[in-house]
Design an enzyme around this catalytic site. Structure first.
Site, mmCIF file in Angstrom:
data_model
loop_
_atom_site.group_PDB
_atom_site.id
_atom_site.type_symbol
_atom_site.label_atom_id
_atom_site.label_comp_id
_atom_site.label_asym_id
_atom_site.label_seq_id
_atom_site.Cartn_x
_atom_site.Cartn_y
_atom_site.Cartn_z
ATOM 1 N N HIS A 29 -36.731 1.598 36.977
ATOM 2 C CA HIS A 29 -36.178 0.051 36.738
ATOM 3 C C HIS A 29 -35.188 0.262 35.644
ATOM 4 O O HIS A 29 -35.345 1.341 34.864
ATOM 5 C CB HIS A 29 -37.368 -0.808 36.304
ATOM 6 C CG HIS A 29 -38.066 -1.182 37.724
ATOM 7 N ND1 HIS A 29 -38.091 -2.415 38.156
ATOM 8 C CD2 HIS A 29 -39.162 -0.602 38.208
ATOM 9 C CE1 HIS A 29 -38.889 -2.466 39.433
ATOM 10 N NE2 HIS A 29 -39.411 -1.392 39.305
ATOM 11 N N GLU A 72 -38.804 1.940 32.311
ATOM 12 C CA GLU A 72 -37.630 0.835 32.068
ATOM 13 C C GLU A 72 -36.513 1.857 31.280
ATOM 14 O O GLU A 72 -36.792 2.298 30.242
ATOM 15 C CB GLU A 72 -37.959 -0.178 31.419
ATOM 16 C CG GLU A 72 -38.753 -1.358 31.818
ATOM 17 C CD GLU A 72 -38.340 -2.103 32.926
ATOM 18 O OE1 GLU A 72 -37.025 -1.717 33.342
ATOM 19 O OE2 GLU A 72 -39.023 -3.031 33.372
#
Length: 871
Positions: free
Chosen positions: A768, A835
C-alpha cells in the site's frame, strides 16, 4: 488512508455512592450474541454493525477477555466489549476546522465518491452527521458556505481557540440534561446535578441564540444549556440568606461533597451570603455561598450550634462470604454503578467499609483481591459459609417468612415444585429446622415441613429430555413395556411410589390419556452432561465385569441419567445407553490433540494432529528454534518418531492444570504453523527463501483508486507495479509467488484473504501507499496478533520487512505497529501490510512515481522476507 480503531472500554466509576449513567455503545461490526461470556457458548442472536446497545452487565472471563451482557428485549446475551464503540461521545453539532490544505469534500463517505469542493486548512465547518463505512473509516458530514458533504474524520480538528467559558470547570447551580448536541432536540445522554463540578471543553451558540457548553464527564461527553450554570432565585427563606459560621473554621468546596477541591476557608463568626441549598446522595445538606470573589459549597454543620455525635459504625467481621453465585460487585454503593466483578457461592471477601445510601440500602465495601475492591449489598453476604443445599417446595402453597419462626412475618409465598437453594439452617425453640433461602429477590425463611430434597413436581406436565424413555405397566423393571418414548414427548406427573427395592417411580399420563410408570430419573429436567476421554468405554452394567457395549470417541457428550458407586448411567446422542466409570470422563468439553501423523507433499514435510472439537489454539516463540503451543489443552498425543527438521516434541504441564506442547526445530530449519477447525498442522521448512510460497497483494484496484497524490498519482498504480517487481525479486531467489491481482482489477478484502486461507503458503504481504497530511513522511509496516493465530510470526515478519525496506529506500522509519486491517486480521498466514511512503507528501509522491523507488522497495521487502525465513 488508514484509520486506527480503538476498542471501547467501559470506564470505572469513582467509588462514591451516587448514580452514574451507563455509556451508550454501538457495534463496530456484525457480531454473534452468545449465551455466556466466551465463544464456547451457543449463539442466541445476531446483530449488525452500528446497532445501539443496552448494556446491563460486564464480565472478565478466564481468558482475560471483557464481555458485555446486553438486553435485546426478548433475548439477553453476551458480546465481546472489543466489538463496540461509544456512541454518546459524538461531535454532531460541533464547530470544527479543516486541518490540511486541499481537503476533498465528497458526495459520500468514502474516497470512491466524487469531490464537490476543496477546502483549505483553517476553514470553519459544522459537523452535522457521522458514519463508519465498510472500510472501518469514520467520516463526518459537514456544512460550510451553504453546502454539505463528507470528509474523513482525521481531516478535521475541534479548534482550541473557539470562545470558551470563563473557566475550564463550572459548578452546576441547577440540575440539567446533558444532550448529544447543542439543542434541546438532541437525545439526553445523562444529567448533572446542582452542586456537581464539570469540565467545560467547548461552547456553541446555536441557531436559536442559545449558549451551550460541551462538558467532559469522563466516560461521557455532551452539551449542557448555559442556564445550568446561571443563578436562580433561591427557595431559602429570606432570614436564612445571611448565616453565621459557628465552628472554629470550615472549608468551602467547588461542589457539594468533601471530595471536591477546596476554594476557600472561613473562620468562626463570619457571616456568609447563602444563595442555594442542596442535599447530596449521602443525605448531607450543603449550602452554596457567595463570598464576592468566589462562590462555593459549605456543609450545613458549619452553621450548627451543637454538634451531634456521628452514628456508631456498624461492627462488621473482618471477612464475609457470598451467599450465592453471581453476586455483583459494583464500583459504587447503588446497583446503578458499573459491575467490576461477580462473586461465586461462598467466595470469601475482606470487609473494608459500610455505607447506607439515599435509598436506605445497606452496602458493604469489600476487597475481592489485593488490587480490586467494590460495593456489595449487605444482604448478599453472610458471616458464615453457605450450606448451598438444593431444595424443592413440597406443598401446594408455602409461606416464606422474614425470620426462622412461625411468629415471623410472611414476606411472600411460592408453590409446589419451586427449586430453591438453602444458604443456612437454624433451629427454632421447638427444635424445628428452618432454611434461609433466596427467592424472588429476597432472603427469606422456609420451615422444614414445606421443603424436600426431591426434585419431582407432581400434577405438572413436562417435556422429556431423554431419547429412549420407556413407559411400563408397573413400578419395577419386571413390568411389561407399554410405550417407547422420545425426546420432547409430553407427560403429566401424577404421583410417586417407592417400590420394595427402594426405587422411586413416577405414575405418568401421556397426551393420549395412556397411563403408566417411569423411573424417577426418566422425568428429570436438570440432567448434566459429561464428556468421554480418550479411553472411555461404555459397559452394559455398573461394573468392570460387564461386557463393553461401545468404545467412545474423545469428547463424545454423555447425558447422565443416574449414578451408582462411581459409575454413571448415560445416554448417547443416538439414544443408546450404558454405564461408564466417572473417573474416565470429564465434566467439561475436552480440548485434545490426537493421532499425530507425518506426511510429505512435494518438497514439503508436515506433521498434523487431529482436533475432535473446534477450539482455538495459540503459540509463542521461546527461542529462534523453539515454540510453545497452548490454549486450554486437556490432553495431547506425541508422535512415535519426529520428522526430519524437528529435534524434539515434549508435553508441558501448566500451572492452571492445562497442558502445552514444546516443539524444538533442528538447526537449519524453520516452520509455518496453521490452526484449522479440525486439525493443527506444522510445515517443516529448510531456512532461506528457496522453496518458500508467498502471496503478494497489491492493494486497491479498478474503481477503488486508494489514495491520490497531490499531482494525481493513484495508489492502486504504485501498489501494482511494486507487487510485480517484488514477485520478480522473490522468484529469482527461488520462491513461488501468487499475485492476488496482476492487472487493474478489483478484489474484495475477503477475496484476498480467501486466497491465503485456502492455500498451503508460508507468508502474505500486502502493498500500500499511505496518505494523511502534506508533511507526513516515512514507511510503516502493520501486523495483527489480537485475532490472527499467526500473530507471533507476523510480528517477526513485520520487523524484518520494515528494517530492510527503510534501509533500501531511505525513508523515515515509522516502525512496526499492530492494527486491525482486514487482510491481516482475517488472515491465517503470517501476514503484514506495508505502507511504502506518503502520497499526500509532495516529495514522497515524487519518489513513488519512479520505477527506481518501486524496484528498490521490492528489493527491500524481498530482503526482509529472506531475513524472516532465516530466523
Amino acid at each position: 488512508m488508514k484509520k486506527i480503531i480503538a476498542s471501547s472500554v467501559l470506564s470505572t466509576a469513582f467509588l462514591f455512592p451516587w448514580v452514574v449513567n451507563a455509556e451508550e455503545l454501538s457495534l463496530k461490526d456484525n457480531v454473534e450474541v452468545r449465551k455466556g461470556a466466551t465463544v464456547k457458548y451457543p449463539v442466541v442472536s445476531y446483530l449488525e454493525k452500528g446497532t445501539e446497545l443496552k448494556v446491563i452487565d460486564e464480565f472478565k472471563n478466564a481468558n482475560g477477555e471483557t464481555w458485555l451482557r446486553i438486553d435485546l428485549g426478548e433475548v439477553k446475551g453476551w458480546i465481546p466489549s472489543s466489538s463496540t464503540y461509544k456512541t454518546n461521545d459524538s461531535l454532531i453539532g460541533t464547530k470544527a476546522n479543516i486541518n490540511t490544505d486541499n481537503v476533498n469534500v465528497r458526495k459520500g463517505a468514502s474516497t470512491s465518491y466524487t469531490s464537490i469542493d476543496k477546502l483549505m486548512s483553517g476553514t470553519s465547518v459544522t459537523v452535522i452527521d457521522e458514519f463508519d463505512n465498510s472500510l472501518d473509516e469514520t467520516w463526518y458530514r459537514i456544512e460550510f458556505d451553504g453546502q454539505k458533504g463528507w470528509v474523513l474524520n482525521e481531516l478535521i480538528t475541534i479548534p482550541t481557540s473557539t470562545p470558551t467559558p470563563d473557566s475550564n470547570n463550572k459548578v452546576a447551580i441547577n440540575t440539567a440534561s446533558v444532550k448529544k448536541g447543542a439543542t434541546a432536540a438532541y437525545d439526553e445522554v445523562t444529567t448533572i446535578k446542582a452542586g456537581e463540578s464539570v469540565s467545560v471543553i467547548d461552547s456553541f451558540t446555536n441557531s436559536q441564540g442559545e449558549l451551550w457548553y460541551r462538558v467532559d464527564l469522563g466516560a461521557i461527553k455532551g452539551w449542557v444549556n448555559s442556564s445550568a450554570f446561571e443563578e436562580k432565585e433561591t427557595d431559602l427563606p429570606p432570614e436564612t440568606k445571611l448565616m453565621k459560621v459557628t465552628v472554629d473554621s470550615a472549608t468551602i468546596h467547588k461542589g457539594a461533597t468533601e471530595a471536591y477541591d477546596v476554594v476557600a476557608k472561613v473562620e468562626k463568626s463570619e457571616e456568609l451570603t447563602v444563595i442555594n441549598s442542596f442535599k447530596n446522595a449521602s443525605g448531607d445538606l450543603w449550602y452554596r455561598v457567595d463570598l464576592g470573589t468566589v462562590k462555593g459549597w459549605i456543609k450545613s454543620s458549619a452553621f450548627e450550634t451543637q454538634t451531634t455525635p456521628p452514628p456508631e459504625k456498624e461492627d462488621l467481621p473482618e471477612y464475609m462470604y457470598a451467599k450465592l453465585n453471581g453476586i455483583k460487585v459494583h464500583s459504587g454503593a447503588t446497583s446503578s454503578y458499573k459491575v467490576v466483578e461477580t462473586l461465586n457461592t461462598n467466595q470469601k471477601v475482606k470487609i473494608l467499609d459500610s455505607f447506607t445510601n439515599s435509598f436506605n440500602e445497606k452496602w458493604i465495601r469489600v476487597g475481592v483481591t489485593e488490587t480490586l475492591s467494590g460495593w456489595v449489598l449487605q444482604d448478599s453476604l453472610s458471616e458464615t459459609a453457605s450450606i448451598n443445599k438444593k431444595l424443592y417446595i413440597s406443598v401446594d402453597v408455602a409461606n416464606l417468612r422474614n425470620g426462622p419462626s412461625l411468629n415471623s412475618l410472611v414476606v411472600t409465598q411460592t408453590t409446589k415444585g419451586t427449586a430453591v437453594t438453602a444458604l443456612k439452617q437454624e433451629k427454632d425453640s421447638n427444635g424445628d429446622i428452618w432454611y434461609n433461602i433466596y427467592y424472588d429477590g429476597k432472603y427469606v425463611w422456609a420451615h422444614e415441613s414445606v421443603v424436600s430434597s426431591t426434585s419431582i413436581t407432581l400434577n405438572k406436565t413436562i417435556n422429556l429430555r431423554t431419547q429412549s424413555g420407556v413407559l411400563r405397566s408397573g413400578a419395577t423393571y419386571e413390568y411389561s413395556i407399554q410405550r417407547y418414548l422420545s425426546y420432547n414427548d409430553r407427560v403429566t406427573l401424577l404421583s410417586e411410589f417407592v417400590n420394595s427395592a427402594n426405587q422411586k417411580w413416577i405414575h405418568v399420563e401421556l397426551q393420549d390419556g395412556t397411563k403408566g410408570w417411569m423411573p424417577e430419573y426418566e422425568v428429570r429436567t436438570d440432567y448434566t452432561t459429561i464428556y468421554a476421554l480418550q479411553n472411555t468405554v461404555m459397559r452394559k452394567g455398573a461394573s468392570a465385569n460387564y461386557s463393553i457395549s461401545a468404545k467412545l470417541q474423545p469428547n463424545q457428550s454423555l447425558l447422565v441419567l443416574r449414578e451408582l458407586n462411581g459409575w454413571a448411567n448415560v445416554e448417547l446422542e443416538n439414544g443408546s445407553r450404558g454405564w461408564v466409570l466417572k473417573n474416565t470422563t470429564s465434566s467439561t468439553s475436552i480440548q485434545v490433540l490426537t493421532q499425530p501423523t507425518t506426511s510429505i507433499t512435494g518438497n514439503d514435510t508436515y506433521i498434523t494432529w487431529k482436533k475432535p472439537t473446534n477450539f482455538d489454539l495459540n503459540y509463542s516463540s521461546l527461542a529462534s528454534n523453539k515454540i510453545r503451543i497452548f490454549g486450554g489443552l486437556t490432553d495431547l498425543s506425541l508422535p512415535s518418531s519426529n520428522p526430519k527438521g524437528i529435534s524434539s516434541i515434549e508435553p508441558q504441564a501448566l500451572s492452571n492444570g492445562d497442558k502445552a506442547m514444546i516443539v524444538t526445530f533442528a538447526p537449519g530449519y524453520t516452520y509455518t504453523i496453521r490452526d484449522y477447525n479440525d486439525k493443527l498442522s506444522i510445515k517443516i521448512l529448510p531456512k532461506g527463501l528457496k522453496g518458500k510460497k508467498i502471496i503478494v497483494d497489491a492493494g486497491h484496484g479498478d474503481g477503488d483508486n486508494g489514495a491520490t497524490g497531490v499531482t494525481g498519482l493513484r495508489e492502486k498504480v504504485v501498489n501494482l507495479y511494486t507487487a510485480i517487481y517484488l514477485k520478480e525479486e522473490l522468484e529469482r531467489a527461488g520462491a513461488t509467488v501468487i499475485l492476488t491481482r496482476s492487472d487493474d482489477t478489483f478484489l474484495e478484502l475477503s477475496e484476498r484473504t480467501d486466497i491465503a486461507n485456502n492455500s498451503d503458503y508460508d507468508a502474505f504481504v500486502s502493498i500500500h501507499s499511505d496518505s494523511f497530511t502534506s508533511t507526513s513522511r516515512g514507511s510503516t509496516t502493520y501486523y495483527n496478533k489480537s485475532v490472527n493465530f499467526n500473530g507471533p510470526k507476523s510480528y517477526l515478519l513485520g520487523e524484518a520487512v520494515q528494517s530492510n525496506l527503510v534501509s533500501q529506500v531511505g525513508t523515515a522509519n515509522r516502525g512496526v505497529h499492530e492494527q486491525l486491517f482486514y487482510v491481516n486480521r482475517m488472515n491465517e498466514l503470517p501476514s503484514v501490510l506495508v505502507e511504502l511512503a506518503f502520497l499526500s507528501n509532495p516529495s514522497e509522491e515524487a519518489l513513488l512515481k519512479t520505477e527506481s523507488f518501486r524496484r528498490q522497495a521490492a528489493l527491500g521487502i524481498r530482503k526482509g522476507l529472506e531475513e524472516y525465513f532465516n530466523y
